[in-house]
Motif scaffolding. Sequence first.
Motif, mmCIF file in Angstrom:
data_model
loop_
_atom_site.group_PDB
_atom_site.id
_atom_site.type_symbol
_atom_site.label_atom_id
_atom_site.label_comp_id
_atom_site.label_asym_id
_atom_site.label_seq_id
_atom_site.Cartn_x
_atom_site.Cartn_y
_atom_site.Cartn_z
ATOM 1 N N LYS A 7 0.840 -1.194 0.000
ATOM 2 C CA LYS A 7 0.000 0.000 0.000
ATOM 3 C C LYS A 7 0.875 1.244 0.000
ATOM 4 O O LYS A 7 2.005 1.221 0.487
ATOM 5 C CB LYS A 7 -0.904 0.009 1.228
ATOM 6 N N ASN A 8 0.340 2.339 -0.516
ATOM 7 C CA ASN A 8 1.109 3.577 -0.654
ATOM 8 C C ASN A 8 1.597 4.128 0.689
ATOM 9 O O ASN A 8 2.726 4.604 0.789
ATOM 10 C CB ASN A 8 0.287 4.636 -1.383
ATOM 11 N N ASP A 9 0.773 4.064 1.732
ATOM 12 C CA ASP A 9 1.216 4.580 3.032
ATOM 13 C C ASP A 9 2.340 3.720 3.617
ATOM 14 O O ASP A 9 3.243 4.223 4.284
ATOM 15 C CB ASP A 9 0.046 4.706 4.008
ATOM 16 N N GLU A 10 2.320 2.429 3.320
ATOM 17 C CA GLU A 10 3.392 1.548 3.779
ATOM 18 C C GLU A 10 4.688 1.818 3.005
ATOM 19 O O GLU A 10 5.783 1.739 3.559
ATOM 20 C CB GLU A 10 2.966 0.084 3.622
ATOM 21 N N LYS A 11 4.572 2.146 1.711
ATOM 22 C CA LYS A 11 5.749 2.515 0.912
ATOM 23 C C LYS A 11 6.414 3.756 1.501
ATOM 24 O O LYS A 11 7.634 3.816 1.633
ATOM 25 C CB LYS A 11 5.352 2.796 -0.541
ATOM 26 N N LEU A 12 5.592 4.738 1.857
ATOM 27 C CA LEU A 12 6.118 5.962 2.450
ATOM 28 C C LEU A 12 6.808 5.670 3.773
ATOM 29 O O LEU A 12 7.906 6.157 4.033
ATOM 30 C CB LEU A 12 5.005 6.988 2.648
ATOM 31 N N ARG A 13 6.192 4.852 4.621
ATOM 32 C CA ARG A 13 6.787 4.507 5.910
ATOM 33 C C ARG A 13 8.118 3.790 5.724
ATOM 34 O O ARG A 13 9.102 4.095 6.392
ATOM 35 C CB ARG A 13 5.833 3.628 6.711
ATOM 36 N N LEU A 14 8.175 2.867 4.778
ATOM 37 C CA LEU A 14 9.405 2.127 4.513
ATOM 38 C C LEU A 14 10.503 3.038 3.958
ATOM 39 O O LEU A 14 11.660 2.959 4.372
ATOM 40 C CB LEU A 14 9.119 0.985 3.535
ATOM 41 N N CYS A 15 10.134 3.927 3.057
ATOM 42 C CA CYS A 15 11.095 4.875 2.487
ATOM 43 C C CYS A 15 11.639 5.805 3.579
ATOM 44 O O CYS A 15 12.843 6.066 3.628
ATOM 45 C CB CYS A 15 10.423 5.672 1.379
ATOM 46 N N GLN A 16 10.778 6.271 4.463
ATOM 47 C CA GLN A 16 11.215 7.107 5.580
ATOM 48 C C GLN A 16 12.156 6.340 6.495
ATOM 49 O O GLN A 16 13.148 6.884 6.965
ATOM 50 C CB GLN A 16 10.019 7.580 6.406
ATOM 51 N N TRP A 17 11.851 5.079 6.762
ATOM 52 C CA TRP A 17 12.672 4.268 7.647
ATOM 53 C C TRP A 17 14.076 4.092 7.071
ATOM 54 O O TRP A 17 15.063 4.226 7.776
ATOM 55 C CB TRP A 17 12.008 2.906 7.880
ATOM 56 N N TYR A 18 14.167 3.803 5.770
ATOM 57 C CA TYR A 18 15.482 3.668 5.124
ATOM 58 C C TYR A 18 16.239 4.991 5.151
ATOM 59 O O TYR A 18 17.454 5.014 5.339
ATOM 60 C CB TYR A 18 15.343 3.181 3.681
ATOM 61 N N PHE A 19 15.538 6.091 4.934
ATOM 62 C CA PHE A 19 16.195 7.393 4.964
ATOM 63 C C PHE A 19 16.777 7.669 6.353
ATOM 64 O O PHE A 19 17.932 8.086 6.475
ATOM 65 C CB PHE A 19 15.204 8.494 4.574
ATOM 66 N N LYS A 20 16.008 7.411 7.395
ATOM 67 C CA LYS A 20 16.491 7.640 8.753
ATOM 68 C C LYS A 20 17.622 6.683 9.113
ATOM 69 O O LYS A 20 18.549 7.057 9.825
ATOM 70 C CB LYS A 20 15.338 7.506 9.745
ATOM 71 N N ALA A 21 17.566 5.450 8.636
ATOM 72 C CA ALA A 21 18.623 4.475 8.916
ATOM 73 C C ALA A 21 19.951 4.916 8.304
ATOM 74 O O ALA A 21 21.021 4.608 8.836
ATOM 75 C CB ALA A 21 18.230 3.107 8.385
ATOM 76 N N GLY A 22 19.912 5.650 7.222
ATOM 77 C CA GLY A 22 21.128 6.145 6.589
ATOM 78 C C GLY A 22 21.913 7.102 7.463
ATOM 79 O O GLY A 22 23.128 7.246 7.311
ATOM 80 N N PHE A 23 21.249 7.740 8.414
ATOM 81 C CA PHE A 23 21.943 8.647 9.316
ATOM 82 C C PHE A 23 22.810 7.922 10.339
ATOM 83 O O PHE A 23 23.570 8.547 11.055
ATOM 84 C CB PHE A 23 20.950 9.569 10.034
ATOM 85 N N ALA A 24 22.698 6.609 10.411
ATOM 86 C CA ALA A 24 23.531 5.818 11.313
ATOM 87 C C ALA A 24 24.853 5.470 10.620
ATOM 88 O O ALA A 24 25.398 4.394 10.812
ATOM 89 C CB ALA A 24 22.792 4.558 11.742
#
Length: 101
Positions: A7-24
């Motif tokens: 679902k589109n909202d799950e895609k957004l959540r997953l994309c946000q999670w990967y973006f935030k994980a990159g800061f580690a």
Amino acid sequence: MDLSKVKNDEKLRLCQWYFKAGFALLPFVWFVNSIWFFNEAFRKPPYEEQKLIRKYVTLSAIGAFIWTIIISVWIYIFQTNRVAWGEVGDYISCLIPTGRA
């Protein structure tokens, strides 16, 4: 994972999670995020969450590019100056080559 089944909202959540994980200090995660969600951000018909996905994909690509430049510059500096740094160069080496270049 097939993004077409998510679902589109799950895609957004997953994309946000990967973006935030990159800061580690994980620039590879940003690279994967920008490649994996590129089609969702720029090639699919417009939908509500797409604007934010596009933002995260763009920022992830920029972050991965900047990290690539930083790491490349550090490798160049280290490889050309390790011998001149003496003991410090030896201490920060994982493998100490014998002799001088």
